[in-house]
Scaffold this motif. Structure first.
Motif, PDB file in Angstrom:
ATOM      1  N   THR A  24       0.851  -1.185   0.000  1.00 40.00           N
ATOM      2  CA  THR A  24       0.000   0.000   0.000  1.00 40.00           C
ATOM      3  C   THR A  24       0.889   1.239   0.000  1.00 40.00           C
ATOM      4  N   ALA A  25       0.472   2.264  -0.716  1.00 41.97           N
ATOM      5  CA  ALA A  25       1.199   3.531  -0.740  1.00 41.97           C
ATOM      6  C   ALA A  25       0.211   4.663  -0.477  1.00 41.97           C
ATOM      7  N   THR A  26       0.586   5.549   0.444  1.00 41.31           N
ATOM      8  CA  THR A  26      -0.227   6.713   0.784  1.00 41.31           C
ATOM      9  C   THR A  26       0.706   7.893   1.048  1.00 41.31           C
ATOM     10  N   ALA A  27       0.132   9.087   1.087  1.00 39.68           N
ATOM     11  CA  ALA A  27       0.922  10.288   1.379  1.00 39.68           C
ATOM     12  C   ALA A  27       0.006  11.354   1.950  1.00 39.68           C
ATOM     13  N   PRO A  28       0.559  12.223   2.795  1.00 44.32           N
ATOM     14  CA  PRO A  28      -0.231  13.353   3.276  1.00 44.32           C
ATOM     15  C   PRO A  28      -0.354  14.412   2.175  1.00 44.32           C
ATOM     16  N   LEU A  29      -1.207  15.384   2.397  1.00 47.29           N
ATOM     17  CA  LEU A  29      -1.348  16.467   1.417  1.00 47.29           C
ATOM     18  C   LEU A  29      -0.133  17.377   1.388  1.00 47.29           C
ATOM     19  N   ALA A  30       0.536  17.568   2.502  1.00 43.87           N
ATOM     20  CA  ALA A  30       1.702  18.457   2.567  1.00 43.87           C
ATOM     21  C   ALA A  30       2.795  17.959   1.633  1.00 43.87           C
ATOM     22  N   GLY A  31       3.317  18.850   0.824  1.00 41.31           N
ATOM     23  CA  GLY A  31       4.352  18.484  -0.135  1.00 41.31           C
ATOM     24  C   GLY A  31       5.618  17.952   0.493  1.00 41.31           C
ATOM     25  N   ASP A  32       5.900  18.336   1.730  1.00 40.31           N
ATOM     26  CA  ASP A  32       7.087  17.836   2.399  1.00 40.31           C
ATOM     27  C   ASP A  32       6.762  16.730   3.399  1.00 40.31           C
ATOM     28  N   GLY A  33       5.532  16.200   3.326  1.00 44.38           N
ATOM     29  CA  GLY A  33       5.106  15.127   4.230  1.00 44.38           C
ATOM     30  C   GLY A  33       5.762  13.800   3.886  1.00 44.38           C
ATOM     31  N   THR A  34       5.679  12.875   4.804  1.00 46.08           N
ATOM     32  CA  THR A  34       6.316  11.572   4.659  1.00 46.08           C
ATOM     33  C   THR A  34       5.431  10.615   3.867  1.00 46.08           C
ATOM     34  N   ILE A  35       5.926  10.146   2.730  1.00 45.30           N
ATOM     35  CA  ILE A  35       5.223   9.153   1.920  1.00 45.30           C
ATOM     36  C   ILE A  35       5.366   7.802   2.616  1.00 45.30           C
ATOM     37  N   ASN A  36       4.311   7.032   2.637  1.00 51.96           N
ATOM     38  CA  ASN A  36       4.345   5.737   3.306  1.00 51.96           C
ATOM     39  C   ASN A  36       4.123   4.606   2.294  1.00 51.96           C
ATOM     40  N   LEU A  37       4.920   3.566   2.422  1.00 51.66           N
ATOM     41  CA  LEU A  37       4.798   2.362   1.604  1.00 51.66           C
ATOM     42  C   LEU A  37       4.868   1.182   2.549  1.00 51.66           C
ATOM     43  N   SER A  38       3.831   0.344   2.552  1.00 45.52           N
ATOM     44  CA  SER A  38       3.755  -0.764   3.515  1.00 45.52           C
ATOM     45  C   SER A  38       3.492  -2.089   2.823  1.00 45.52           C
ATOM     46  N   PRO A  39       4.197  -3.151   3.235  1.00 45.34           N
ATOM     47  CA  PRO A  39       3.854  -4.492   2.766  1.00 45.34           C
ATOM     48  C   PRO A  39       2.703  -5.038   3.599  1.00 45.34           C
ATOM     49  N   LYS A  40       1.834  -5.781   2.966  1.00 46.61           N
ATOM     50  CA  LYS A  40       0.711  -6.418   3.665  1.00 46.61           C
ATOM     51  C   LYS A  40       0.677  -7.888   3.284  1.00 46.61           C
TER      52      LYS A  40
END
Length: 195
Positions: A24-40
């Motif tokens: 899964t990949a998600t990100a906050p709206l803030a351009g400098d926010g931390t992108i998250n990538l998780s194995p499930k």
């Protein structure tokens, strides 16, 4: 090589349901926010609900970035790779939401999964509505052999009840709030509904 699909059915659905893991990949709206990538993983914890809706069980862990990002903006991409058989990568881009234990949809959604969630500290069901479904060749994905799911997660969290699980999450820095300070998992957890 890529192809866009109108929905998740037939061969595409069969491929997704046969994979032992996805990302899964998600990100906050803030351009400098931390992108998250998780194995499930864990067999039985993912389900195709209809031609455009999928869901997976969100189990206990040491952070809640995906939940925080979904609560803020709903954007999510799911990806499956063929680690055996013909090469293929499938991505579902869409909008997701975490469904918590006190949501009236919880009991009905839980019926779609073929795993005992009580052993894994189930904290949410992530519901995703597909907006774009694509596959690509996957020629560079290595061939690997799946042996079995690890039993460590169940051995660790099977001993927890609602109160101790909430205490465990409260002790983790990035469960109630994300790395970027967004609201994550609501604590204390709502009680597990009676079966």
């Amino acid at each position: 090589m890529g192809k866009t699909y109108a929905c998740i059915d037939g061969r595409l659905r069969g491929f997704i349901e046969a994979q032992p893991m996805f990302f899964t990949a998600t990100a906050p709206l803030a351009g400098d926010g931390t992108i998250n990538l998780s194995p499930k993983g864990l067999r039985g914890s993912f389900a195709v609900l209809d031609e455009l809706t999928v869901a997976y069980l969100d189990f206990a862990g040491s952070n809640a970035e995906t939940i925080a990002h979904l609560r803020e903006n709903g954007r999510i991409t799911l990806m499956w790779c063929a680690f055996d058989g013909p090469p293929n990568i499938v991505r579902v881009h869409g909008r997701g939401e975490p469904v918590f234990r006190d949501d009236p949809r919880w009991p009905q959604l839980l019926r779609h999964f073929d795993i005992d969630p009580s052993d894994h500290g189930l904290r949410a069901i992530v519901l995703v509505r597909a907006e774009l479904v694509r596959d690509t060749c996957g020629y560079n994905v290595p061939l690997m052999t799946y042996r079995t799911d690890r039993d460590l997660h169940a051995r660790r969290f099977a001993r927890e009840d609602d109160a101790s699980l909430s205490a465990y999450f409260a002790g983790k820095e990035h469960v109630a709030t994300s790395i970027d300070g967004l609201p994550g998992l609501p604590l204390p957890l709502p009680p597990t509904p009676a079966s």
